[in-house]
Design a protein around this motif. Structure first.
Motif, PDB file in Angstrom:
ATOM      1  N   PRO A 211       0.821  -1.216   0.000  1.00 35.20           N
ATOM      2  CA  PRO A 211       0.000   0.000   0.000  1.00 35.20           C
ATOM      3  C   PRO A 211       0.853   1.265   0.000  1.00 35.20           C
ATOM      4  O   PRO A 211       1.860   1.344   0.706  1.00 35.20           O
ATOM      5  CB  PRO A 211      -0.805  -0.114   1.292  1.00 35.20           C
ATOM      6  CG  PRO A 211      -0.865  -1.582   1.590  1.00 35.20           C
ATOM      7  CD  PRO A 211       0.463  -2.122   1.116  1.00 35.20           C
ATOM      8  N   VAL A 212       0.456   2.234  -0.823  1.00 35.87           N
ATOM      9  CA  VAL A 212       1.166   3.503  -0.895  1.00 35.87           C
ATOM     10  C   VAL A 212       0.137   4.621  -0.917  1.00 35.87           C
ATOM     11  O   VAL A 212      -0.891   4.516  -1.593  1.00 35.87           O
ATOM     12  CB  VAL A 212       2.079   3.567  -2.146  1.00 35.87           C
ATOM     13  CG1 VAL A 212       1.292   3.408  -3.436  1.00 35.87           C
ATOM     14  CG2 VAL A 212       2.897   4.848  -2.166  1.00 35.87           C
ATOM     15  N   VAL A 213       0.376   5.673  -0.143  1.00 37.09           N
ATOM     16  CA  VAL A 213      -0.543   6.802  -0.078  1.00 37.09           C
ATOM     17  C   VAL A 213       0.197   8.074  -0.464  1.00 37.09           C
ATOM     18  O   VAL A 213       1.419   8.183  -0.292  1.00 37.09           O
ATOM     19  CB  VAL A 213      -1.177   6.956   1.323  1.00 37.09           C
ATOM     20  CG1 VAL A 213      -2.029   5.744   1.650  1.00 37.09           C
ATOM     21  CG2 VAL A 213      -0.116   7.185   2.392  1.00 37.09           C
ATOM     22  N   PHE A 214      -0.553   9.035  -0.994  1.00 38.12           N
ATOM     23  CA  PHE A 214       0.020  10.291  -1.482  1.00 38.12           C
ATOM     24  C   PHE A 214      -0.559  11.459  -0.690  1.00 38.12           C
ATOM     25  O   PHE A 214      -1.763  11.506  -0.420  1.00 38.12           O
ATOM     26  CB  PHE A 214      -0.285  10.473  -2.973  1.00 38.12           C
ATOM     27  CG  PHE A 214       0.453   9.520  -3.861  1.00 38.12           C
ATOM     28  CD1 PHE A 214       1.561   9.935  -4.586  1.00 38.12           C
ATOM     29  CD2 PHE A 214       0.049   8.197  -3.966  1.00 38.12           C
ATOM     30  CE1 PHE A 214       2.250   9.049  -5.408  1.00 38.12           C
ATOM     31  CE2 PHE A 214       0.727   7.303  -4.783  1.00 38.12           C
ATOM     32  CZ  PHE A 214       1.833   7.736  -5.506  1.00 38.12           C
ATOM     33  N   ASP A 215       0.320  12.379  -0.330  1.00 37.90           N
ATOM     34  CA  ASP A 215      -0.084  13.575   0.394  1.00 37.90           C
ATOM     35  C   ASP A 215      -0.109  14.770  -0.550  1.00 37.90           C
ATOM     36  O   ASP A 215       0.470  14.734  -1.642  1.00 37.90           O
ATOM     37  CB  ASP A 215       0.869  13.839   1.560  1.00 37.90           C
ATOM     38  CG  ASP A 215       0.877  12.700   2.565  1.00 37.90           C
ATOM     39  OD1 ASP A 215      -0.219  12.207   2.891  1.00 37.90           O
ATOM     40  OD2 ASP A 215       1.968  12.289   3.001  1.00 37.90           O
ATOM     41  N   SER A 216      -0.785  15.818  -0.142  1.00 40.52           N
ATOM     42  CA  SER A 216      -0.822  17.061  -0.911  1.00 40.52           C
ATOM     43  C   SER A 216       0.310  17.946  -0.426  1.00 40.52           C
ATOM     44  O   SER A 216       0.293  18.424   0.709  1.00 40.52           O
ATOM     45  CB  SER A 216      -2.166  17.763  -0.722  1.00 40.52           C
ATOM     46  OG  SER A 216      -2.187  18.986  -1.396  1.00 40.52           O
ATOM     47  N   SER A 217       1.295  18.152  -1.286  1.00 42.01           N
ATOM     48  CA  SER A 217       2.510  18.848  -0.877  1.00 42.01           C
ATOM     49  C   SER A 217       2.601  20.259  -1.415  1.00 42.01           C
ATOM     50  O   SER A 217       3.357  21.076  -0.884  1.00 42.01           O
ATOM     51  CB  SER A 217       3.739  18.059  -1.352  1.00 42.01           C
ATOM     52  OG  SER A 217       3.625  16.697  -1.014  1.00 42.01           O
ATOM     53  N   ASN A 218       1.858  20.556  -2.489  1.00 40.29           N
ATOM     54  CA  ASN A 218       1.948  21.865  -3.128  1.00 40.29           C
ATOM     55  C   ASN A 218       0.559  22.304  -3.586  1.00 40.29           C
ATOM     56  O   ASN A 218      -0.383  21.504  -3.624  1.00 40.29           O
ATOM     57  CB  ASN A 218       2.901  21.812  -4.333  1.00 40.29           C
ATOM     58  CG  ASN A 218       4.330  21.514  -3.931  1.00 40.29           C
ATOM     59  OD1 ASN A 218       5.064  22.396  -3.510  1.00 40.29           O
ATOM     60  ND2 ASN A 218       4.734  20.246  -4.044  1.00 40.29           N
ATOM     61  N   VAL A 219       0.448  23.570  -3.949  1.00 36.72           N
ATOM     62  CA  VAL A 219      -0.828  24.138  -4.372  1.00 36.72           C
ATOM     63  C   VAL A 219      -1.390  23.359  -5.562  1.00 36.72           C
ATOM     64  O   VAL A 219      -0.674  23.093  -6.530  1.00 36.72           O
ATOM     65  CB  VAL A 219      -0.674  25.627  -4.746  1.00 36.72           C
ATOM     66  CG1 VAL A 219      -1.985  26.172  -5.304  1.00 36.72           C
ATOM     67  CG2 VAL A 219      -0.231  26.439  -3.535  1.00 36.72           C
TER      68      VAL A 219
END
Length: 431
Positions: free
Chosen positions: A113-121
């Motif tokens: 499992p891999v999750v992605f975060d919001s890092s930029n606008v």
């Protein structure tokens, strides 16, 4: 030499050089035109209007089953731009698996499992995936979704995972200097596409096993070649602009590069070592399955097979029956956008012991307006690619071979849906 003669010589030289870019082999032209119908001949007679390019790759085996490849071209020109659309998902799948093999962290593979975060606008996080068996995203599931029916967000996540810098350095290392992949399918600006989301691989308890922060690509991108098409277009605000659409900053993937990328994975020993991807035997098996498996065979995601029928992304075999020949499997990737239709395929007929590659693109936009959603896909584009596909397939069925190929390496044990599975099907996706 006087000035007039010098000017004439220069014009002749540069004119000849520009004409020489386009390549058509007499043999392929004859195969297509002799068997063609009105739809096909309409396009073949107007190759510049339809920006058509075709590469038919003849494969012959020696007595040891070693393949050799011979490309035949129709109106091929590496400088003639076509929008590659979703075909860029093909190298991204290869690069993502390769990156996993370079991470070499214990317990991390394509199924982790891999999750992605919001890092930029403008970026969007991703922490769940309802279409996956466990409800969590993974590189394997992104590749399934990107290949089976060409979903877009999985491509964006593979792009974020590999990163714009490594994507394009990888292309250059492998000799694909005329190619670039610099855009996600998310409406981002050129600058926003330089950034990637941070991501985290998870342990079974949800804790982080491995993470990568947001990356930025500082490498220069060559946008010096202006690429504009059409007479008018609709902009991002749905306003009509009386001027051509600008593809200068878009993805670019010349047809022969696309053909060679697929060949490098289907037949890695046939290309120079620098063009091969660092993949494991299990990676190759995984790719072969999902390049050729049908939505009807796939339990996760559970696609609506009326909407996403077996030949949905098999353009060279896509006719009104929506069925595929039982003895044929097509390992391929297609793309469609802005009036362009493209398919890169390796075709196998196990019953008749036939194999070949076929790659083609066509542009169907008679009104010259882009982004209006009015393209002749159904009336011209799909029929043209189907006709090309069937002509080459029939030609291959009749072509004599000194040695019949052993195609057992491409016989896949495909998945099966459980007839008792009552989960709702997916009818709408972004592709």
């Amino acid at each position: 030499m006087n000035r007039s003669l010098l000017l004439f010589a220069l014009l002749f030289y540069f004119g000849k050089a520009s004409i020489a870019q386009e390549r058509t082999d007499k043999s392929l032209r004859e195969i297509l035109t002799k068997a063609g119908n009105d739809n096909l001949n309409q396009v073949l007679r107007n190759p510049d209007q339809y920006r058509v390019q075709i590469i038919y790759t003849e494969i012959n085996r020696d007595k040891h089953n070693k393949p050799s490849f011979k490309n035949h071209y129709f109106h091929y020109d590496p400088k003639l731009y076509f929008n590659p659309a979703s075909t860029v998902k093909l190298p991204l799948a290869f690069m993502a698996l390769e990156k996993l093999n370079t991470i070499q962290q214990k317990g991390i593979d394509k199924h982790t499992p891999v999750v992605f975060d919001s890092s930029n606008v403008g970026q969007k996080p991703l922490h769940t995936d309802a279409s996956a068996a466990g409800g969590l995203p993974s590189i394997a599931h992104f590749i399934r979704r990107a290949l089976l029916i060409s979903e877009n967000d999985p491509y964006n996540r593979l792009y974020q995972f590999v990163g714009q810098q490594e994507i394009n350095r990888s292309l250059r290392r492998r000799g694909y200097g005329g190619s670039r992949i610099v855009r996600q399918f998310a409406g981002y600006t050129t600058e926003q596409n330089r950034h990637t989301n941070a991501f985290r691989f998870l342990n079974a308890d949800g804790s982080t096993r491995y993470s990568q922060p947001s990356l930025y690509n500082p490498d220069p991108i060559d946008f010096s070649e202006e690429i504009k098409l059409g007479n008018a277009h609709f902009d991002s605000r749905d306003s009509l602009v009386n001027g051509p659409f600008d593809f200068t900053g878009h993805n670019k993937l010349p047809l022969e590069d696309l053909q060679q990328l697929l060949q490098s994975v289907m037949f890695p020993a046939s290309v120079p070592k620098k063009q091969r991807f660092n993949l494991t035997p299990d990676d190759y098996d995984f790719l072969y399955r999902y390049l050729s498996q049908y939505p009807s065979e796939t339990p996760y995601p559970k696609y609506d097979t009326t909407e996403f029928y077996d030949s949905y992304v098999k353009f060279f075999f896509r006719d009104s029956t929506h069925r595929m020949p039982e003895q044929v499997r097509v390992f391929n990737k297609v793309g469609w956008s802005y009036g362009f239709l493209t398919d890169v395929s390796y075709v196998v007929d196990f019953e008749n012991q036939v194999e070949y590659m076929l790659t083609a693109t066509v542009y169907v936009n008679s009104d010259g307006v882009l982004n209006d959603g009015k393209y002749e896909y159904d009336t011209v584009g799909y029929p043209f690619l189907y006709n090309v596909g069937q002509i080459i397939y029939k030609h291959e069925l009749g072509r004599e071979r000194k040695h019949k190929p052993d195609l057992s390496a491409f016989k896949i044990k495909y998945e099966k849906r459980d007839p008792q599975d009552t989960r709702p099907v997916l009818t709408e996706v972004d592709n």
